[in-house]
Design a protein around this motif. Structure first.
Motif, mmCIF file in Angstrom:
data_model
loop_
_atom_site.group_PDB
_atom_site.id
_atom_site.type_symbol
_atom_site.label_atom_id
_atom_site.label_comp_id
_atom_site.label_asym_id
_atom_site.label_seq_id
_atom_site.Cartn_x
_atom_site.Cartn_y
_atom_site.Cartn_z
ATOM 1 N N ARG A 52 0.847 -1.190 0.000
ATOM 2 C CA ARG A 52 0.000 0.000 0.000
ATOM 3 C C ARG A 52 0.881 1.237 0.000
ATOM 4 N N GLN A 53 1.821 1.268 -0.917
ATOM 5 C CA GLN A 53 2.785 2.349 -0.906
ATOM 6 C C GLN A 53 2.368 3.449 -1.876
ATOM 7 N N GLY A 54 2.867 4.636 -1.608
ATOM 8 C CA GLY A 54 2.553 5.765 -2.460
ATOM 9 C C GLY A 54 3.717 6.119 -3.354
ATOM 10 N N LYS A 55 3.752 7.345 -3.772
ATOM 11 C CA LYS A 55 4.812 7.810 -4.649
ATOM 12 C C LYS A 55 6.141 7.872 -3.898
ATOM 13 N N CYS A 65 5.053 12.196 2.188
ATOM 14 C CA CYS A 65 5.420 11.016 1.400
ATOM 15 C C CYS A 65 4.878 9.785 2.096
ATOM 16 N N TYR A 66 5.002 8.650 1.430
ATOM 17 C CA TYR A 66 4.451 7.407 1.931
ATOM 18 C C TYR A 66 5.545 6.342 1.946
ATOM 19 N N PRO A 67 5.607 5.531 3.002
ATOM 20 C CA PRO A 67 6.679 4.533 3.095
ATOM 21 C C PRO A 67 6.677 3.581 1.901
ATOM 22 N N ARG A 68 7.865 3.285 1.430
ATOM 23 C CA ARG A 68 8.036 2.321 0.348
ATOM 24 C C ARG A 68 8.555 1.020 0.932
ATOM 25 N N TRP A 69 8.047 -0.103 0.401
ATOM 26 C CA TRP A 69 8.553 -1.371 0.905
ATOM 27 C C TRP A 69 8.549 -2.487 -0.142
ATOM 28 N N LEU A 259 14.705 8.465 1.031
ATOM 29 C CA LEU A 259 14.135 7.984 -0.230
ATOM 30 C C LEU A 259 12.988 7.004 -0.018
ATOM 31 N N LEU A 260 13.041 6.243 1.078
ATOM 32 C CA LEU A 260 11.979 5.281 1.367
ATOM 33 C C LEU A 260 10.875 5.871 2.229
#
Length: 417
Positions: A52-55, A65-69, A259-260
């Motif tokens: 459920r990650q964003g940009k 921002c939204y966490p990237r995984w 970045l994440l």
């Protein structure tokens, strides 16, 4: 009576024919739909995203921002990558992410062969993976089908001379090329005349030359003056959103966090899989130059990504970087005080709990570990245990079978090698 029966039979015969034709038509339509669907998705190498990650977060932004995984970490040998892996294991556990783990009781994806999806435990195109992070030899086409489209690739490089010193001593006993080198200081003898001992296709010979370039899927014996080299570096730069540097580990983690879109607490760490200081051989200037020259492809690779790294630091802001690195180090020190008996690592023989004993190279017991502090305060207990747990034990607690590694360790200890 007979007329009525005949009429009844004709009615149900016609009805059955209509139903039969309808069923055939339905099967035909479903078949056509499945055929069209298969054709339309045949070239789609990517599984459906399960996160459920964003940009992605740009460096130095005021926007949320939204966490990237959805992550691929190329775990390059002897670069401090085991410490990064521990960070990823902890984050993945916390957020219940799906890891792609190696098959066959190993802790790597059939290294040194190029990565293949067949080496992933329980692989199925229907499974959505979030994180791939164990040792592999980079193969971008095979990896493309393992993670969703919006994935984040990153890796870490180390100054080539110090990496060669570390690799030579750690893997040397497993490289037959080194067995015939006479004298006490085998590394010095090797560097003075490498071609007297080195053979390009020898078993485990990749540990002795341009190891980082090799792990990135390239030819370790390529001519350093080959005109294709610039294109290779540009291609790698396009694929990897961040290339960390071992010598600037804390700065690298700050960039990774940014970045994440993670929190600073997500990148706390204790150094894992590091050697006891007495086992590290300082390189004099002449040997250092010889190591860099012998590993010239790694030297060119490191120089390229050293430049891109500091370009990212400039965008992030040097003053901001100084403050955030200081905060990270302060928090790491607080965690060491809370978790570690004596505040630092101890030699392998002094590690009391098997859960915190690191994997040792063949013929040595040179990798340090930690003793967990008694009476850790309750809020820190789980985090302390996770931060202190080496790679093999962490994989075991996540349900990975490492029977092949355990069998090798048993026989190695049996013959005291």
């Amino acid at each position: 009576m007979m007329f009525g029966m005949a009429r009844f039979l004709r009615f149900w015969t016609c009805r059955w024919k209509l139903m039969h034709h309808g069923l055939l038509l339905a099967v035909f339509l479903v078949t056509i739909f499945m055929l069209i669907y298969s054709i339309s998705t045949a070239n789609d190498l990517f599984p459906k995203t399960c996160s459920r990650q964003g940009k992605p977060s740009p460096l130095q932004t005021a926007l949320p921002c939204y966490p990237r995984w959805d992550l691929m970490f190329l775990k390059i040998h002897k670069t401090g990558s085991s410490t990064v892996l521990n960070i990823l294991f902890r984050y993945g556990e916390k957020h219940q992410l799906k890891f792609a783990f190696p098959a066959g009781g190993r802790n790597d994806f059939a290294y040194p062969a190029p990565f293949s999806r067949r080496t992933v435990s329980g692989y199925s195109p229907a499974i959505c993976y979030n994180i791939v992070a164990n040792h592999m030899r980079f193969e971008p086409v095979a990896l493309a089908g393992l993670l969703p489209r919006e994935r984040f690739y990153f890796t870490i490089l180390r100054q080539p001379a110090s990496l060669f010193e570390s690799s030579f001593h750690y893997y040397g006993p497993a490289v037959p090329l080194t067995w015939r080198i006479a004298g006490r200081d085998k590394m010095e003898s090797f560097l003075r005349d490498p071609w007297a001992y080195y053979t390009p296709r020898a078993f485990n010979g990749h540990y002795l030359r341009n190891l980082q370039f090799f792990d990135l899927g390239q030819d370790k014996d390529m001519d350093p003056h080959d005109p294709r080299l610039g294109d290779i570096f540009q291609d790698l730069e396009a694929r990897f959103s961040l290339v960390m540097l071992t010598e600037y580990f804390d700065e690298s983690l700050i960039l990774l966090k940014e970045l994440l879109c993670w929190e600073l607490e997500d990148v706390l760490y204790f150094r894992l899989n590091s050697r006891v200081a007495s086992e590290v051989t300082p390189l004099d200037p002449m040997l250092e130059d010889q190591a860099r020259s012998w590993n010239q492809l790694d030297s060119l690779l490191y120089a390229h990504f050293n430049h891109t790294f500091w370009r990212k630091v400039e965008i992030f802001g040097r003053r901001r970087m100084i403050w955030e690195v200081a905060e990270l180090r302060w928090l790491n020190a607080k965690m060491a005080e809370a978790c570690i008996e004596g505040g630092g690592p101890v030699e392998a023989s002094q590690v009391r709990e098997p859960a915190f004993r690191s994997w040792q190279p063949a013929g040595k017991r040179s990798i340090v570990g930690y003793n967990r502090k008694a009476g850790i305060e309750e809020p820190y207990q789980d985090l302390c245990e996770a931060m202190l747990t080496p790679e093999m034990q962490y994989m075991g607690r996540m349900g990975v079978s490492l029977w092949k590694m355990r069998l090798w360790a048993f026989f190695r200890d049996l013959v005291s090698w």
